[in-house]
Design an enzyme around this catalytic site. Sequence first.
Site, PDB file in Angstrom:
ATOM      1  NE  ARG A 101      -3.926   0.565   1.895  1.00 42.22           N
ATOM      2  CZ  ARG A 101      -5.172   0.710   2.365  1.00 42.22           C
ATOM      3  NH1 ARG A 101      -5.418   1.520   3.378  1.00 42.22           N
ATOM      4  NH2 ARG A 101      -6.176   0.056   1.822  1.00 42.22           N
ATOM      5  CG  HIS A 128      -8.331   0.046  -2.955  1.00 43.78           C
ATOM      6  ND1 HIS A 128      -7.599  -1.064  -2.602  1.00 43.78           N
ATOM      7  CD2 HIS A 128      -8.991   0.434  -1.825  1.00 43.78           C
ATOM      8  CE1 HIS A 128      -7.804  -1.325  -1.319  1.00 43.78           C
ATOM      9  NE2 HIS A 128      -8.652  -0.443  -0.831  1.00 43.78           N
ATOM     10  CD  GLN A 131     -13.053  -1.623  -0.981  1.00 47.51           C
ATOM     11  OE1 GLN A 131     -12.292  -1.536  -0.039  1.00 47.51           O
ATOM     12  NE2 GLN A 131     -14.275  -2.101  -0.857  1.00 47.51           N
ATOM     13  CG  ASP A 218     -13.351   6.286  -1.460  1.00 43.22           C
ATOM     14  OD1 ASP A 218     -13.226   6.119  -0.230  1.00 43.22           O
ATOM     15  OD2 ASP A 218     -12.365   6.289  -2.242  1.00 43.22           O
ATOM     16  CB  CYS A 258     -14.353   1.282  -0.275  1.00 38.60           C
ATOM     17  SG  CYS A 258     -13.861   3.005  -0.157  1.00 38.60           S
ATOM     18  NE  ARG A 286     -10.671  -5.127   0.237  1.00 35.56           N
ATOM     19  CZ  ARG A 286      -9.871  -4.160   0.722  1.00 35.56           C
ATOM     20  NH1 ARG A 286     -10.381  -3.164   1.400  1.00 35.56           N
ATOM     21  NH2 ARG A 286      -8.576  -4.170   0.465  1.00 35.56           N
TER      22      ARG A 286
HETATM   23  N1   CP Z   1     -11.385   0.010   2.269  1.00 35.75           N
HETATM   24  C1   CP Z   1     -10.133  -0.081   2.705  1.00 35.75           C
HETATM   25  O1   CP Z   1      -9.187  -0.316   1.957  1.00 35.75           O
HETATM   26  O2   CP Z   1      -9.992   0.102   4.049  1.00 35.75           O
HETATM   27  P1   CP Z   1      -8.641   0.266   4.857  1.00 35.75           P
HETATM   28  O3   CP Z   1      -8.052   1.600   4.478  1.00 35.75           O
HETATM   29  O4   CP Z   1      -9.062   0.226   6.311  1.00 35.75           O
HETATM   30  O5   CP Z   1      -7.707  -0.841   4.520  1.00 35.75           O
HETATM   31  N1  NVA Z   2      -9.817   6.730  -1.682  1.00 33.12           N
HETATM   32  C1  NVA Z   2      -9.509   6.321  -0.323  1.00 33.12           C
HETATM   33  C2  NVA Z   2      -9.739   4.876  -0.132  1.00 33.12           C
HETATM   34  C3  NVA Z   2      -9.576   4.396   1.292  1.00 33.12           C
HETATM   35  C4  NVA Z   2      -9.753   2.925   1.436  1.00 33.12           C
HETATM   36  C5  NVA Z   2      -8.082   6.706  -0.005  1.00 33.12           C
HETATM   37  O1  NVA Z   2      -7.209   6.542  -0.876  1.00 33.12           O
HETATM   38  O2  NVA Z   2      -7.818   7.175   1.113  1.00 33.12           O
END
Ligand code: CP
Ligand code: NVA
Length: 304
Positions: A101, A128, A131, A218, A258, A286
């Site tokens: 990530r 992502h 997701q 989101d 999400c 997930r």
């Molecule tokens: N939706 C999602 O990716 O959540 P987190 O940021 O908690 O991993």
């Molecule tokens: N778009 C959001 C998704 C979080 C799971 C971010 O990147 O923070």
Amino acid sequence: MKHLLALEHLNGDEITALIDLSEELKKNRRDPDRRVLAGQVWGLIFSKSSTRTRVSFEVGIRELGGEVMFLSERQMQLGRGEPIKDTARVLGRLLDGAVIRTYAQRDIEEFAELGDIPTINALTDTEHPCQILADLFTMREKLGGWAGKRVCFLGDVDCNVAWSWIWAAERLGFELILSGPEQFAPKAEWMKKLTSSKVTVEPDAQRAVAGCHVLYTDVWVSMGKEEESAHRIDLMQPYQVNAELLSLADPKAIVMHCLPAYREKEITEEVLEAHADTIFQEAENRLHAQKAVLFTIATSQGGG
Ligand code: CP
Ligand code: NVA
């Protein structure tokens, strides 16, 4: 499949196969015959916060028989400036796979190339994918599939989650309407890569949701965009998923998010709680979707 770096890289059949496998793995969650990661050690390398992604990957890798270590960028030399290319060449010799990530998509691509171990995108600024695999699975569980369905993505329509939805619609052929402020419209250069006419932009939220079967939202302020918070919250207000907007969608429409959710910003408490069953099913999925990705990688004979 060796890596999952972006949904853009998959075709419709590959996405569907992953959803089919997610369903099977959900039905047989602790099947001992599925421990395809036995003897492997995977690393989770995270430069941003996470609840769902971290825990679902840690649980999923263990359920498939593997071991996992969580590596926060802050506690690695990466956080003190060691380049990705060196980190990748070290970890590639030690780990069996990496779940990353981070910010730049280029960084996971570089890691995958130089580390030469299976690499999975656990969120970048660009996509992502895990997701949206879980979201598609949930959509199929709730609505029976995506063929002929209209999905409306509201709010930050140029964010990572929106872009993975865009590629899902492009590859699977369902209708996706993107509704957000013009200042945050999806990047025109990337939109040019789309070949189907299934993805459209409609800045008027009321028009966008008309007849839709799924309303998706989101956060308005993605990780890394905190400096733009006030501006974003101000401009995105008309795209809040609330009871009034929902009343214009298909009467049986589902609401997806999400998570994490910011109540009274992108979604009201009322709508979130009324659709909590779908939203938390998405969160659980997930695990199953990511196990499908891990299983597919572990059992693939090479390939891209
Ligand atoms: N939706 C999602 O990716 O959540 P987190 O940021 O908690 O991993
Ligand atoms: N778009 C959001 C998704 C979080 C799971 C971010 O990147 O923070």
